[in-house]
Design a protein around this motif. Sequence first.
Motif, PDB file in Angstrom:
ATOM      1  N   VAL A  33       0.857  -1.200   0.000  1.00 17.04           N
ATOM      2  CA  VAL A  33       0.000   0.000   0.000  1.00 17.04           C
ATOM      3  C   VAL A  33       0.883   1.236   0.000  1.00 17.04           C
ATOM      4  O   VAL A  33       0.647   2.188  -0.762  1.00 17.04           O
ATOM      5  N   LEU A  34       1.907   1.235   0.841  1.00 14.47           N
ATOM      6  CA  LEU A  34       2.841   2.361   0.895  1.00 14.47           C
ATOM      7  C   LEU A  34       3.531   2.553  -0.461  1.00 14.47           C
ATOM      8  O   LEU A  34       3.657   3.684  -0.949  1.00 14.47           O
ATOM      9  N   GLY A  35       3.936   1.471  -1.083  1.00 18.37           N
ATOM     10  CA  GLY A  35       4.553   1.551  -2.410  1.00 18.37           C
ATOM     11  C   GLY A  35       3.596   2.101  -3.461  1.00 18.37           C
ATOM     12  O   GLY A  35       3.978   2.918  -4.303  1.00 18.37           O
ATOM     13  N   PHE A  36       2.339   1.672  -3.405  1.00 17.46           N
ATOM     14  CA  PHE A  36       1.350   2.178  -4.352  1.00 17.46           C
ATOM     15  C   PHE A  36       1.074   3.654  -4.117  1.00 17.46           C
ATOM     16  O   PHE A  36       0.815   4.399  -5.067  1.00 17.46           O
ATOM     17  N   ALA A  37       1.119   4.094  -2.857  1.00 15.03           N
ATOM     18  CA  ALA A  37       0.939   5.521  -2.571  1.00 15.03           C
ATOM     19  C   ALA A  37       2.071   6.327  -3.203  1.00 15.03           C
ATOM     20  O   ALA A  37       1.832   7.377  -3.812  1.00 15.03           O
ATOM     21  N   ALA A  38       3.292   5.830  -3.085  1.00 16.05           N
ATOM     22  CA  ALA A  38       4.435   6.509  -3.715  1.00 16.05           C
ATOM     23  C   ALA A  38       4.282   6.506  -5.234  1.00 16.05           C
ATOM     24  O   ALA A  38       4.549   7.516  -5.907  1.00 16.05           O
ATOM     25  N   LEU A  39       3.843   5.381  -5.767  1.00 17.58           N
ATOM     26  CA  LEU A  39       3.620   5.280  -7.217  1.00 17.58           C
ATOM     27  C   LEU A  39       2.541   6.259  -7.663  1.00 17.58           C
ATOM     28  O   LEU A  39       2.665   6.912  -8.703  1.00 17.58           O
ATOM     29  N   ARG A  40       1.509   6.397  -6.853  1.00 15.38           N
ATOM     30  CA  ARG A  40       0.428   7.329  -7.201  1.00 15.38           C
ATOM     31  C   ARG A  40       0.928   8.768  -7.242  1.00 15.38           C
ATOM     32  O   ARG A  40       0.593   9.530  -8.148  1.00 15.38           O
ATOM     33  N   VAL A  41       1.730   9.151  -6.242  1.00 14.51           N
ATOM     34  CA  VAL A  41       2.290  10.506  -6.236  1.00 14.51           C
ATOM     35  C   VAL A  41       3.154  10.718  -7.470  1.00 14.51           C
ATOM     36  O   VAL A  41       3.042  11.744  -8.154  1.00 14.51           O
ATOM     37  N   ALA A  42       4.003   9.750  -7.758  1.00  6.63           N
ATOM     38  CA  ALA A  42       4.883   9.870  -8.929  1.00  6.63           C
ATOM     39  C   ALA A  42       4.061   9.973 -10.210  1.00  6.63           C
ATOM     40  O   ALA A  42       4.347  10.815 -11.074  1.00  6.63           O
ATOM     41  N   TRP A  43       3.045   9.130 -10.339  1.00  3.12           N
ATOM     42  CA  TRP A  43       2.242   9.130 -11.559  1.00  3.12           C
ATOM     43  C   TRP A  43       1.469  10.434 -11.713  1.00  3.12           C
ATOM     44  O   TRP A  43       1.395  11.003 -12.802  1.00  3.12           O
ATOM     45  N   ARG A  44       0.890  10.936 -10.621  1.00  2.00           N
ATOM     46  CA  ARG A  44       0.132  12.199 -10.702  1.00  2.00           C
ATOM     47  C   ARG A  44       1.046  13.369 -11.048  1.00  2.00           C
ATOM     48  O   ARG A  44       0.587  14.363 -11.590  1.00  2.00           O
ATOM     49  N   THR A  45       2.319  13.241 -10.721  1.00  2.87           N
ATOM     50  CA  THR A  45       3.275  14.296 -11.063  1.00  2.87           C
ATOM     51  C   THR A  45       3.502  14.353 -12.570  1.00  2.87           C
ATOM     52  O   THR A  45       3.548  15.435 -13.152  1.00  2.87           O
ATOM     53  N   LEU A  89      -4.711   9.784   0.176  1.00  2.00           N
ATOM     54  CA  LEU A  89      -3.280   9.596  -0.053  1.00  2.00           C
ATOM     55  C   LEU A  89      -2.504   9.677   1.259  1.00  2.00           C
ATOM     56  O   LEU A  89      -1.656   8.829   1.545  1.00  2.00           O
ATOM     57  N   GLY A  90      -2.798  10.691   2.062  1.00  2.00           N
ATOM     58  CA  GLY A  90      -2.111  10.834   3.346  1.00  2.00           C
ATOM     59  C   GLY A  90      -2.322   9.630   4.243  1.00  2.00           C
ATOM     60  O   GLY A  90      -1.385   9.148   4.894  1.00  2.00           O
ATOM     61  N   LEU A  91      -3.547   9.114   4.264  1.00  2.00           N
ATOM     62  CA  LEU A  91      -3.834   7.950   5.095  1.00  2.00           C
ATOM     63  C   LEU A  91      -3.176   6.684   4.565  1.00  2.00           C
ATOM     64  O   LEU A  91      -2.757   5.829   5.354  1.00  2.00           O
ATOM     65  N   THR A  92      -3.055   6.554   3.236  1.00  2.85           N
ATOM     66  CA  THR A  92      -2.393   5.367   2.694  1.00  2.85           C
ATOM     67  C   THR A  92      -0.882   5.417   2.894  1.00  2.85           C
ATOM     68  O   THR A  92      -0.203   4.412   2.708  1.00  2.85           O
ATOM     69  N   VAL A  93      -0.366   6.571   3.282  1.00  2.00           N
ATOM     70  CA  VAL A  93       1.043   6.684   3.683  1.00  2.00           C
ATOM     71  C   VAL A  93       1.156   6.513   5.198  1.00  2.00           C
ATOM     72  O   VAL A  93       1.958   5.717   5.699  1.00  2.00           O
ATOM     73  N   ALA A  94       0.350   7.257   5.936  1.00  2.00           N
ATOM     74  CA  ALA A  94       0.463   7.277   7.404  1.00  2.00           C
ATOM     75  C   ALA A  94       0.102   5.936   8.038  1.00  2.00           C
ATOM     76  O   ALA A  94       0.740   5.524   9.009  1.00  2.00           O
ATOM     77  N   LEU A  95      -0.903   5.246   7.505  1.00  2.00           N
ATOM     78  CA  LEU A  95      -1.342   3.995   8.116  1.00  2.00           C
ATOM     79  C   LEU A  95      -0.256   2.917   8.078  1.00  2.00           C
ATOM     80  O   LEU A  95       0.090   2.363   9.124  1.00  2.00           O
ATOM     81  N   PRO A  96       0.323   2.605   6.921  1.00  2.00           N
ATOM     82  CA  PRO A  96       1.376   1.586   6.943  1.00  2.00           C
ATOM     83  C   PRO A  96       2.624   2.036   7.716  1.00  2.00           C
ATOM     84  O   PRO A  96       3.256   1.222   8.387  1.00  2.00           O
ATOM     85  N   GLU A 154      -4.477   1.989  14.748  1.00  2.00           N
ATOM     86  CA  GLU A 154      -5.906   1.677  14.805  1.00  2.00           C
ATOM     87  C   GLU A 154      -6.763   2.897  14.466  1.00  2.00           C
ATOM     88  O   GLU A 154      -7.745   2.791  13.731  1.00  2.00           O
ATOM     89  N   VAL A 155      -6.405   4.054  15.002  1.00  2.00           N
ATOM     90  CA  VAL A 155      -7.163   5.280  14.710  1.00  2.00           C
ATOM     91  C   VAL A 155      -7.078   5.599  13.218  1.00  2.00           C
ATOM     92  O   VAL A 155      -8.090   5.919  12.574  1.00  2.00           O
ATOM     93  N   LEU A 156      -5.880   5.507  12.646  1.00  2.00           N
ATOM     94  CA  LEU A 156      -5.707   5.796  11.218  1.00  2.00           C
ATOM     95  C   LEU A 156      -6.475   4.796  10.353  1.00  2.00           C
ATOM     96  O   LEU A 156      -7.032   5.169   9.313  1.00  2.00           O
TER      97      LEU A 156
END
Length: 187
Positions: free
Chosen positions: A58-70, A95-102, A141-143
């Motif tokens: 998930v963290l990797g896909f979040a990074a990929l998403r940021v890169a792709w949107r750029t 996006l923030g949650l898919t980074v912060a959660l993992p 858990e909260v995230l």
Amino acid sequence: MATNVEVRPCGATARAIHWGTALLVLSAWVVGSTMEEFPRGGSRDLAMQVHYSLGVLVLGFAALRVAWRTVAPPPRTEAPGWQRLAATAMHLALLGLTVALPLSGLFDRWARGRAVTVLGGLPLPAPMPIPGRRLWGEAHEVLANLLLAAIALHVAAALWHHFVLRDGSLARMLPWLRGRSIMPPGS
């Protein structure tokens, strides 16, 4: 209350990242929600490793998403300003949650001095001493609950656009819906 706004679908890469992330998040949630029910031992250890692996993906896909949107920003819509602002805020939250959660999951393990092994045996050592001990587990858990709420709002907004506004927004991620009316004309 259909609008006559032309909505261009997102590209195949953006859709693959979107649905890949959705599948990974759902899978990580299912495994994470059930892994404590496994008896201690090999089965639970395997479930935990699968959960950690899914989180790292998930963290990797979040990074990929940021890169792709750029390099390939999403197509601009002609929606009212408040809708564009709400959509941007929701996407940033997701996006923030898919980074912060993992990250909080990794920090939880590392802060308690526990190993993190992913993808069938790849160790992920702590990059530095992590303070906080159990605080990270609570944050995780909260995230997770915040991510579930954000996903629910995201899905509700997509369905609202599709069934109420009928503006074609959902067709950006589901191109086979493009041009299909969900209600007979005049209803």
